[in-house]
Design a protein around this motif. Structure first.
Motif, PDB file in Angstrom:
ATOM      1  N   MET A  95      24.660  10.047  16.218  1.00 46.02           N
ATOM      2  CA  MET A  95      23.441   9.816  15.451  1.00 46.02           C
ATOM      3  C   MET A  95      23.091   8.334  15.496  1.00 46.02           C
ATOM      4  N   SER A  96      21.873   8.031  15.153  1.00 43.54           N
ATOM      5  CA  SER A  96      21.399   6.664  15.348  1.00 43.54           C
ATOM      6  C   SER A  96      20.742   6.137  14.084  1.00 43.54           C
ATOM      7  N   ILE A  97      20.087   4.993  14.240  1.00 43.84           N
ATOM      8  CA  ILE A  97      19.365   4.342  13.146  1.00 43.84           C
ATOM      9  C   ILE A  97      17.872   4.454  13.417  1.00 43.84           C
ATOM     10  N   GLU A  98      17.130   4.814  12.409  1.00 44.68           N
ATOM     11  CA  GLU A  98      15.682   4.989  12.542  1.00 44.68           C
ATOM     12  C   GLU A  98      15.023   3.707  13.043  1.00 44.68           C
ATOM     13  N   LYS A  99      14.186   3.840  14.088  1.00 43.21           N
ATOM     14  CA  LYS A  99      13.450   2.697  14.611  1.00 43.21           C
ATOM     15  C   LYS A  99      12.329   2.315  13.647  1.00 43.21           C
ATOM     16  N   MET A 100      12.167   1.019  13.445  1.00 39.47           N
ATOM     17  CA  MET A 100      11.170   0.521  12.500  1.00 39.47           C
ATOM     18  C   MET A 100      10.088  -0.293  13.208  1.00 39.47           C
ATOM     19  N   GLN A 101       8.997  -0.479  12.505  1.00 37.09           N
ATOM     20  CA  GLN A 101       7.918  -1.363  12.960  1.00 37.09           C
ATOM     21  C   GLN A 101       7.536  -2.286  11.808  1.00 37.09           C
ATOM     22  N   LEU A 102       7.241  -3.538  12.137  1.00 33.17           N
ATOM     23  CA  LEU A 102       6.779  -4.502  11.135  1.00 33.17           C
ATOM     24  C   LEU A 102       5.273  -4.344  10.968  1.00 33.17           C
ATOM     25  N   VAL A 103       4.831  -4.279   9.721  1.00 35.00           N
ATOM     26  CA  VAL A 103       3.415  -4.059   9.429  1.00 35.00           C
ATOM     27  C   VAL A 103       2.877  -5.221   8.612  1.00 35.00           C
ATOM     28  N   ASN A 104       1.785  -5.813   9.092  1.00 36.18           N
ATOM     29  CA  ASN A 104       1.052  -6.833   8.345  1.00 36.18           C
ATOM     30  C   ASN A 104      -0.298  -6.249   7.938  1.00 36.18           C
ATOM     31  N   ILE A 105      -0.576  -6.285   6.651  1.00 39.29           N
ATOM     32  CA  ILE A 105      -1.847  -5.773   6.135  1.00 39.29           C
ATOM     33  C   ILE A 105      -2.613  -6.933   5.516  1.00 39.29           C
ATOM     34  N   ALA A 106      -3.851  -7.097   5.892  1.00 42.59           N
ATOM     35  CA  ALA A 106      -4.684  -8.187   5.370  1.00 42.59           C
ATOM     36  C   ALA A 106      -6.044  -7.636   4.971  1.00 42.59           C
ATOM     37  N   GLY A 107      -6.642  -8.262   3.959  1.00 41.03           N
ATOM     38  CA  GLY A 107      -7.956  -7.815   3.530  1.00 41.03           C
ATOM     39  C   GLY A 107      -8.450  -8.589   2.327  1.00 41.03           C
ATOM     40  N   LYS A 108      -9.559  -8.119   1.753  1.00 40.02           N
ATOM     41  CA  LYS A 108     -10.134  -8.739   0.571  1.00 40.02           C
ATOM     42  C   LYS A 108      -9.338  -8.327  -0.673  1.00 40.02           C
ATOM     43  N   LEU A 109      -9.216  -9.265  -1.593  1.00 38.69           N
ATOM     44  CA  LEU A 109      -8.411  -9.039  -2.788  1.00 38.69           C
ATOM     45  C   LEU A 109      -8.919  -7.854  -3.603  1.00 38.69           C
ATOM     46  N   LYS A 110     -10.225  -7.595  -3.547  1.00 37.37           N
ATOM     47  CA  LYS A 110     -10.786  -6.496  -4.329  1.00 37.37           C
ATOM     48  C   LYS A 110     -10.291  -5.134  -3.849  1.00 37.37           C
ATOM     49  N   ASN A 111      -9.771  -5.075  -2.597  1.00 31.27           N
ATOM     50  CA  ASN A 111      -9.275  -3.819  -2.044  1.00 31.27           C
ATOM     51  C   ASN A 111      -7.754  -3.669  -2.180  1.00 31.27           C
ATOM     52  N   LEU A 112      -7.115  -4.639  -2.819  1.00 30.60           N
ATOM     53  CA  LEU A 112      -5.647  -4.639  -2.873  1.00 30.60           C
ATOM     54  C   LEU A 112      -5.101  -3.404  -3.576  1.00 30.60           C
ATOM     55  N   ASP A 113      -5.675  -3.054  -4.713  1.00 28.84           N
ATOM     56  CA  ASP A 113      -5.160  -1.898  -5.454  1.00 28.84           C
ATOM     57  C   ASP A 113      -5.255  -0.615  -4.636  1.00 28.84           C
ATOM     58  N   ALA A 114      -6.341  -0.463  -3.905  1.00 30.68           N
ATOM     59  CA  ALA A 114      -6.502   0.728  -3.066  1.00 30.68           C
ATOM     60  C   ALA A 114      -5.463   0.760  -1.956  1.00 30.68           C
ATOM     61  N   VAL A 115      -5.145  -0.402  -1.400  1.00 33.45           N
ATOM     62  CA  VAL A 115      -4.128  -0.486  -0.348  1.00 33.45           C
ATOM     63  C   VAL A 115      -2.758  -0.123  -0.905  1.00 33.45           C
ATOM     64  N   ILE A 116      -2.440  -0.657  -2.076  1.00 36.03           N
ATOM     65  CA  ILE A 116      -1.138  -0.366  -2.698  1.00 36.03           C
ATOM     66  C   ILE A 116      -0.998   1.129  -2.971  1.00 36.03           C
ATOM     67  N   GLU A 117      -2.047   1.759  -3.469  1.00 36.46           N
ATOM     68  CA  GLU A 117      -1.988   3.195  -3.732  1.00 36.46           C
ATOM     69  C   GLU A 117      -1.766   3.986  -2.448  1.00 36.46           C
ATOM     70  N   LYS A 118      -2.410   3.569  -1.367  1.00 32.60           N
ATOM     71  CA  LYS A 118      -2.200   4.226  -0.073  1.00 32.60           C
ATOM     72  C   LYS A 118      -0.759   4.063   0.395  1.00 32.60           C
ATOM     73  N   CYS A 119      -0.200   2.868   0.181  1.00 30.81           N
ATOM     74  CA  CYS A 119       1.186   2.611   0.587  1.00 30.81           C
ATOM     75  C   CYS A 119       2.152   3.504  -0.184  1.00 30.81           C
ATOM     76  N   ILE A 120       1.907   3.658  -1.478  1.00 29.72           N
ATOM     77  CA  ILE A 120       2.773   4.516  -2.292  1.00 29.72           C
ATOM     78  C   ILE A 120       2.623   5.975  -1.887  1.00 29.72           C
ATOM     79  N   ASP A 121       1.388   6.406  -1.678  1.00 27.07           N
ATOM     80  CA  ASP A 121       1.154   7.806  -1.311  1.00 27.07           C
ATOM     81  C   ASP A 121       1.735   8.141   0.055  1.00 27.07           C
ATOM     82  N   SER A 122       1.859   7.157   0.948  1.00 26.35           N
ATOM     83  CA  SER A 122       2.395   7.405   2.288  1.00 26.35           C
ATOM     84  C   SER A 122       3.878   7.747   2.266  1.00 26.35           C
ATOM     85  N   LYS A 123       4.609   7.226   1.277  1.00 24.49           N
ATOM     86  CA  LYS A 123       6.053   7.450   1.120  1.00 24.49           C
ATOM     87  C   LYS A 123       6.869   6.971   2.315  1.00 24.49           C
ATOM     88  N   CYS A 124       6.321   6.009   3.058  1.00 23.41           N
ATOM     89  CA  CYS A 124       7.049   5.516   4.232  1.00 23.41           C
ATOM     90  C   CYS A 124       6.943   4.002   4.393  1.00 23.41           C
TER      91      CYS A 124
END
Length: 645
Positions: free
Chosen positions: A1-30
């Motif tokens: 068995m092995s170790i799950e391969k990962m990817q580094l993710v950078n997310i950028a945008g306007k501060l007014k959209n931050l809460d929506a991004v955080i909710e998407k991140c939580i809902d993704s569960k990944c």
């Protein structure tokens, strides 16, 4: 068995959209979030972490602090129907519920205190029944004071020593422990009387101010007040239950809504901002990176950049193990020791195979093994605990080796007909008659596992480009050559009576590897192109000499440590033979002794075997080939529990 391969993710945008991004991140569960301040790209760019007070914390603390007396257990539930409800409305609701529960609780507490007080008064007044006294007149005496209470029986006889003192004790009731009564004393001598009775362990009883009449009449009045208080307490309890029953569903929904908002807001502390822009950084599994990035890009004005996981040296790549259905429960032991680094190897399969086999050998019994496996399976279905799944697997191994050893619940010849049907004259192996074979086989198993551990370490250290450890360490090529040579020479001499200790053998396969291990640090620096720094030749030789000596002791002790495998094989057979001997001695209770003996052996020796195998895994195998310094992959999520960090 092995170790799950990962990817580094950078997310950028306007501060007014931050809460929506955080909710998407939580809902993704990944999505595993990292602090954006640690990213190299944000150095000297004007970005800084958000420092905000969580507005949901205070109201959430108020809600979870409400005393629902255990009748509401907060748990995750759908709160879609109140998702758009204003925060102010939720706050008002929490305040309203909190105030209602507070009023009811305070009234109930006050009522229960009154009930307790009435019970005590009734108990006290019953001792005064039959006394024709008026309490009000008794307490209104100007020159004499009275104290009611109880005096231990042993102390009553000592009152005669105080016959000359100006007090009088009169008892009106007596039981096996106390004289219930009162003592009178002049006002000016009251303190002295109080001191005397205190020394005699007199326990004073305080009658309330409203007890003013005769005892029988006062008892009736108190009983009436007691009944009223009980009735009021029942009404309050019913009111409390009705309130909780009618509101518990909404209360839990409000909790989940607030907890979701609270945990989302907490993640903002890991985001870097500059003016009206934000940067969020984290890791996602490679196989889920495309779907994750697409969901984030749907938010207007937000960009997602997917990079290789090692793109930023400041970030440690998190680890998620990939295991199959059989080996997955054994990840419990790996996580207990520590996860591997991202560029390391997943030892779960090694643990699963070796743990299962070693336990089966040490606890070989067909009947007991099947019992352990069935119990483990039942408990796993009920609890979902990984340890129970491990037990169900190692139980089957125990049953398999019990089939080889010929043991069924301690009956060593129960399988003889099966062996004869398979062409054997008798069962294949009798442990108690082959003690040397058992102990020798245990050491051989240990040798094989140590060699496997050293080879794994060589491969993984080469992969990490740690050439000094891979080539010159005690668990590297030099150590492998030395250990293998000693083993080969020992086997040749002890089994085949062949002496291979020639000068060439000793110099190149024993002395040279030891010298290489002694000078492993300068050799490692030479191979890697680094400059070696030493505090002095003498200090270097002395410290490394003792380290090499420690390596030699380690080879010996680690190898001999596996003797415990054979020891448990023999101890298991010996313990079951004792059970059988006792059953023969007490034939009338033979079935009971056999059953109880098996239960005892399964519980005690099964636990000890499991612990000893785990010790071998950690100290003899992991210590040679595994670091356990990895960071777990923890996708952002909402913890629907009342405990706040």
């Amino acid at each position: 068995m092995s170790i799950e391969k990962m990817q580094l993710v950078n997310i950028a945008g306007k501060l007014k959209n931050l809460d929506a991004v955080i909710e998407k991140c939580i809902d993704s569960k990944c999505f595993h979030i990292e602090s954006a301040s640690a990213v190299s790209d944000t150095d000297n760019t004007g970005f800084s972490l958000l420092h905000e007070e969580n507005p949901y914390r205070e109201i959430l603390e108020r809600l979870v602090s409400v005393n629902f007396d255990g009748e509401i257990e907060f748990h995750e539930t759908d709160f879609e129907d109140i998702i758009s409800e204003p925060f102010e409305s939720l706050s008002e609701y929490v305040s309203e519920i909190s105030e209602k529960m507070k009023v009811i609780t305070e009234e109930m507490t006050e009522t229960k205190n009154s009930i307790l007080q009435y019970e005590q008064i009734i108990a006290q007044l019953k001792h005064l029944h039959g006394m024709d006294i008026d309490m009000e007149k008794l307490f209104s005496c100007k020159h004499i004071h009275v104290r009611f209470g109880k005096l231990p029986v042993d102390s009553y006889s000592k009152l005669e020593y105080y016959g000359n003192d100006s007090f009088t004790f009169v008892y009106y009731d007596v039981d096996k422990d106390y004289y219930w009564g009162m003592y009178f004393a002049p006002i000016d001598l009251l303190k002295k009387a109080d001191k005397i009775f205190s020394d005699l362990y007199f326990e004073r009883i305080w009658l309330p101010d409203y007890v003013t009449g005769k005892p029988e009449k006062e008892t009736e009045d108190v009983n009436r007040k007691y009944a009223e208080a009980r009735e009021r307490a029942e009404k309050l309890e019913k009111c409390r239950k009705n309130l909780i029953e009618s509101e518990k569903e909404r209360i839990n929904k409000v909790f989940c809504r607030l907890r979701y908002s609270h945990d989302c807001f907490e993640l903002r502390s890991k985001v870097s901002v500059m003016k009206n822009n934000f940067i969020m950084v984290g890791f996602v599994p490679e196989k889920e990176s495309e779907g994750f990035s697409e969901s984030i890009r749907k938010i207007s004005g937000v960009s997602v950049d997917i990079r290789p996981p090692d793109s930023d040296v400041n970030l440690q790549i998190p680890v998620r193990l990939k295991n199959n259905r059989f080996t997955n429960p054994f990840s419990l032991f790996v996580e207990m020791y520590g996860l591997p680094s991202y560029d390391g190897f997943n030892p779960t399969t090694l643990v699963a195979v070796t743990y299962t086999i070693l336990f089966g050998i040490m606890f070989g019994d067909l009947g007991q093994g099947l019992v352990i496996s069935v119990l483990g399976s039942i408990l796993y279905k009920k609890t979902g605990n990984k340890l129970c799944a491990v037990i169900s697997r190692i139980g089957l191994s125990s049953a398999f080796f019990g089939l080889i050893f010929g043991s069924v619940f301690g009956f060593e010849h129960a399988l003889d007909p099966l062996y004869r049907a398979l062409g054997f004259e008798e069962k294949p192996f009798e442990a108690m008659e082959n003690v040397n074979v058992v102990l020798g086989a245990a050491i051989a198993i240990g040798v094989v596992l140590i060699l496997i551990s050293i080879i794994i370490n060589i491969v993984t250290t080469f992969k990490k480009k740690e050439y000094d450890q891979a080539l010159f360490g005690n668990n590297g090529v030099a150590g492998l050559v030395f250990y293998s040579s000693i083993l080969y020479a020992a086997v040749s001499l002890l089994i085949y009576q062949k002496n291979v200790f020639t000068p060439v053998f000793i110099i190149f396969l024993i002395v040279l590897p030891l010298v290489i291990m002694l000078f492993r640090e300068p050799l490692g620096c030479m191979v890697s192109g680094r400059k070696f720094k030493s505090e002095g030749v003498g200090d270097f030789i002395a410290s490394n000499f003792f380290e090499v000596f420690e390596f030699l002791l380690g080879y010996v002790t680690n190898t001999l440590s596996f003797v415990r495998i054979g020891g448990f094989v023999l101890s298991h057979a010996a313990m079951m033979s004792v059970v059988m001997l006792l059953s023969e001695m007490f034939q009338g209770a033979s079935p009971v002794i056999v059953v109880l003996g098996n239960i005892f052996v399964i519980g005690m020796e099964g636990m000890l075997s499991g612990i000893q195998v785990l010790r071998l895994e950690f100290y003899e195998i992991f210590s040679r080939c595994y670091d356990g310094d990895g960071k777990p992959f923890e996708p952002v999520s909402v913890k629907y529990s009342p405990e706040l960090d």
